[in-house]
Design a protein around this motif. Structure first.
Motif, PDB file in Angstrom:
ATOM      1  N   TRP A  99       0.828  -1.204   0.000  1.00  0.00           N
ATOM      2  CA  TRP A  99       0.000   0.000   0.000  1.00  0.00           C
ATOM      3  C   TRP A  99       0.865   1.256   0.000  1.00  0.00           C
ATOM      4  O   TRP A  99       0.541   2.234  -0.673  1.00  0.00           O
ATOM      5  CB  TRP A  99      -0.925   0.003   1.215  1.00  0.00           C
ATOM      6  CG  TRP A  99      -2.135  -0.850   1.030  1.00  0.00           C
ATOM      7  CD1 TRP A  99      -2.248  -2.190   1.305  1.00  0.00           C
ATOM      8  CD2 TRP A  99      -3.392  -0.453   0.500  1.00  0.00           C
ATOM      9  NE1 TRP A  99      -3.500  -2.640   0.974  1.00  0.00           N
ATOM     10  CE2 TRP A  99      -4.229  -1.591   0.488  1.00  0.00           C
ATOM     11  CE3 TRP A  99      -3.898   0.757   0.034  1.00  0.00           C
ATOM     12  CZ2 TRP A  99      -5.534  -1.546   0.032  1.00  0.00           C
ATOM     13  CZ3 TRP A  99      -5.218   0.813  -0.415  1.00  0.00           C
ATOM     14  CH2 TRP A  99      -6.018  -0.334  -0.423  1.00  0.00           C
ATOM     15  N   ASP A 100       1.952   1.236   0.747  1.00  0.00           N
ATOM     16  CA  ASP A 100       2.799   2.417   0.845  1.00  0.00           C
ATOM     17  C   ASP A 100       3.528   2.701  -0.468  1.00  0.00           C
ATOM     18  O   ASP A 100       3.899   3.842  -0.746  1.00  0.00           O
ATOM     19  CB  ASP A 100       3.812   2.243   1.982  1.00  0.00           C
ATOM     20  CG  ASP A 100       4.485   3.545   2.361  1.00  0.00           C
ATOM     21  OD1 ASP A 100       3.786   4.569   2.498  1.00  0.00           O
ATOM     22  OD2 ASP A 100       5.722   3.553   2.521  1.00  0.00           O
ATOM     23  N   SER A 101       3.752   1.668  -1.272  1.00  0.00           N
ATOM     24  CA  SER A 101       4.486   1.837  -2.524  1.00  0.00           C
ATOM     25  C   SER A 101       3.626   2.442  -3.627  1.00  0.00           C
ATOM     26  O   SER A 101       4.146   2.835  -4.670  1.00  0.00           O
ATOM     27  CB  SER A 101       5.042   0.489  -2.994  1.00  0.00           C
ATOM     28  OG  SER A 101       3.986  -0.399  -3.319  1.00  0.00           O
ATOM     29  N   GLN A 102       2.311   2.517  -3.421  1.00  0.00           N
ATOM     30  CA  GLN A 102       1.441   3.151  -4.407  1.00  0.00           C
ATOM     31  C   GLN A 102       1.749   4.646  -4.462  1.00  0.00           C
ATOM     32  O   GLN A 102       1.921   5.279  -3.431  1.00  0.00           O
ATOM     33  CB  GLN A 102      -0.032   2.926  -4.054  1.00  0.00           C
ATOM     34  CG  GLN A 102      -0.431   1.457  -3.956  1.00  0.00           C
ATOM     35  CD  GLN A 102      -0.251   0.721  -5.273  1.00  0.00           C
ATOM     36  OE1 GLN A 102      -0.736   1.139  -6.312  1.00  0.00           O
ATOM     37  NE2 GLN A 102       0.479  -0.395  -5.218  1.00  0.00           N
ATOM     38  N   GLN A 103       1.803   5.194  -5.643  1.00  0.00           N
ATOM     39  CA  GLN A 103       2.158   6.598  -5.796  1.00  0.00           C
ATOM     40  C   GLN A 103       0.895   7.465  -5.753  1.00  0.00           C
ATOM     41  O   GLN A 103       0.051   7.269  -4.898  1.00  0.00           O
ATOM     42  CB  GLN A 103       2.926   6.784  -7.109  1.00  0.00           C
ATOM     43  CG  GLN A 103       4.194   5.936  -7.191  1.00  0.00           C
ATOM     44  CD  GLN A 103       5.194   6.258  -6.095  1.00  0.00           C
ATOM     45  OE1 GLN A 103       5.416   7.426  -5.775  1.00  0.00           O
ATOM     46  NE2 GLN A 103       5.789   5.232  -5.505  1.00  0.00           N
ATOM     47  N   ASP A 104       0.774   8.396  -6.637  1.00  0.00           N
ATOM     48  CA  ASP A 104      -0.404   9.264  -6.634  1.00  0.00           C
ATOM     49  C   ASP A 104      -1.682   8.491  -6.943  1.00  0.00           C
ATOM     50  O   ASP A 104      -2.762   8.874  -6.509  1.00  0.00           O
ATOM     51  CB  ASP A 104      -0.233  10.388  -7.663  1.00  0.00           C
ATOM     52  CG  ASP A 104       0.912  11.325  -7.302  1.00  0.00           C
ATOM     53  OD1 ASP A 104       1.237  11.415  -6.102  1.00  0.00           O
ATOM     54  OD2 ASP A 104       1.490  11.937  -8.212  1.00  0.00           O
ATOM     55  N   THR A 105      -1.547   7.416  -7.686  1.00  0.00           N
ATOM     56  CA  THR A 105      -2.701   6.593  -8.062  1.00  0.00           C
ATOM     57  C   THR A 105      -2.553   5.197  -7.463  1.00  0.00           C
ATOM     58  O   THR A 105      -1.492   4.581  -7.572  1.00  0.00           O
ATOM     59  CB  THR A 105      -2.822   6.482  -9.591  1.00  0.00           C
ATOM     60  OG1 THR A 105      -2.952   7.797 -10.144  1.00  0.00           O
ATOM     61  CG2 THR A 105      -4.031   5.653  -9.978  1.00  0.00           C
ATOM     62  N   ILE A 106      -3.612   4.713  -6.828  1.00  0.00           N
ATOM     63  CA  ILE A 106      -3.615   3.348  -6.279  1.00  0.00           C
ATOM     64  C   ILE A 106      -4.023   2.402  -7.402  1.00  0.00           C
ATOM     65  O   ILE A 106      -5.141   2.498  -7.927  1.00  0.00           O
ATOM     66  CB  ILE A 106      -4.614   3.210  -5.117  1.00  0.00           C
ATOM     67  CG1 ILE A 106      -4.356   4.276  -4.055  1.00  0.00           C
ATOM     68  CG2 ILE A 106      -4.512   1.818  -4.497  1.00  0.00           C
ATOM     69  CD1 ILE A 106      -5.421   4.304  -2.975  1.00  0.00           C
ATOM     70  N   LYS A 107      -3.133   1.512  -7.776  1.00  0.00           N
ATOM     71  CA  LYS A 107      -3.412   0.532  -8.833  1.00  0.00           C
ATOM     72  C   LYS A 107      -3.713  -0.805  -8.168  1.00  0.00           C
ATOM     73  O   LYS A 107      -2.827  -1.581  -7.851  1.00  0.00           O
ATOM     74  CB  LYS A 107      -2.227   0.436  -9.787  1.00  0.00           C
ATOM     75  CG  LYS A 107      -1.929   1.750 -10.488  1.00  0.00           C
ATOM     76  CD  LYS A 107      -0.748   1.624 -11.441  1.00  0.00           C
ATOM     77  CE  LYS A 107      -0.479   2.941 -12.159  1.00  0.00           C
ATOM     78  NZ  LYS A 107       0.673   2.849 -13.092  1.00  0.00           N
TER      79      LYS A 107
END
Length: 267
Positions: A99-107
């Motif tokens: 979850w923390d590695s998701q950037q501006d958009t959650i894929k």
């Protein structure tokens, strides 16, 4: 077919493949976000493919049911609105990292560990331990990889018959795993289409790259014969590696009972 019409058909085929490749992978994902306009009962396991990141920090807390994931001050929930709890601290750290590695958009379609945890918690198909084992063992009859097992020959397309004793030993071995690990085992078997490759991966006899390569021998032969399509075959290879690696990690983290030892930083 005239050359112009043929070229337009190729472009349509290419665009269709791109739309297909941009779709999220199948299976349950995280529950946050508005539901897609999909009929019940599939609605609960069909969130949007992507969503703008709405949280800043991801933390882990230990509760009565296990380790919980917190997105800022929100407790993560499953698609069926159950509290997202995992039995292993190491697994919780892995999910939190996802979850923390998701950037501006959650894929969501890239979050395979979260997917597997949701499946284990919600059990949307309501399968028990025996059913999970049977689902994995069914690939035994079409497995093209064998090691240390005597099997007969066959002249039919169905392949040789599997000795009953071999099947019994395999079922007994799989029964030694807990429900969470079995979810991961069936997931990896489905990806590789092979029980033997999955066992080799679990026993650390194969790397993820080796297991995936062996599972794709027939496809690699066809690629060499008919040609390589970068935007299709490369994507498929990377996705298969990612899902297989996530499944193997999930199995190991669900099979061990140790907790993470925290080191105290001393000034």
């Amino acid at each position: 077919m005239p050359s112009g019409a043929m070229w337009r058909s190729c472009l349509c085929l290419r665009d269709g493949w791109r739309r297909l490749l941009n779709r999220p992978s199948g299976g349950p994902t995280a529950s946050v976000g508005k539901r897609a306009n999909i009929p019940f009962p599939f609605r609960a396991y069909a969130p949007p493919a992507e969503r703008k990141r709405f949280y800043q920090n991801v933390t882990i807390t230990q509760g009565e049911g296990g380790f919980e994931i917190n997105l800022d001050h929100r407790k993560l929930k499953t698609p069926q609105a159950k509290l997202f709890t995992v039995p292993s601290e190491a697994l919780a750290i892995a999910v939190a990292t996802e979850w923390d590695s998701q950037q501006d958009t959650i894929k969501f379609y890239t979050m395979h560990l979260t997917t597997l945890c949701n499946t284990s918690l919600d059990n949307p198909t309501q399968r028990n331990k025996d059913q999970l084992i049977r689902a994995a063992v069914k690939f035994l009859d079409t497995d093209t990889i064998w090691y240390g097992v005597e099997i007969g020959s066959s002249t039919s397309i169905m392949g040789p018959s599997i000795p009953a004793r071999t099947r019994e030993v395999l079922v007994s071995h799989l029964a030694s795993y807990n429900m969470w690990a079995l979810q991961g085992i069936e997931f990896v078997v489905t990806q590789l289409k092979s029980v033997m490759l999955t066992l080799g991966l679990m026993d650390l006899r194969l790397t993820v790259e080796q297991a995936v390569l062996l599972s794709r021998l027939e496809e690699e032969y066809q690629i060499q014969k008919w040609g390589h399509v970068e935007w299709a075959h490369d994507y498929e290879l990377r996705e298969l590696r990612a899902r297989t690696a996530a499944g193997a990690l999930f199995i190991h983290l669900c099979s061990e009972s140790t907790t993470v030892k925290h080191k105290l930083l001393q000034e």
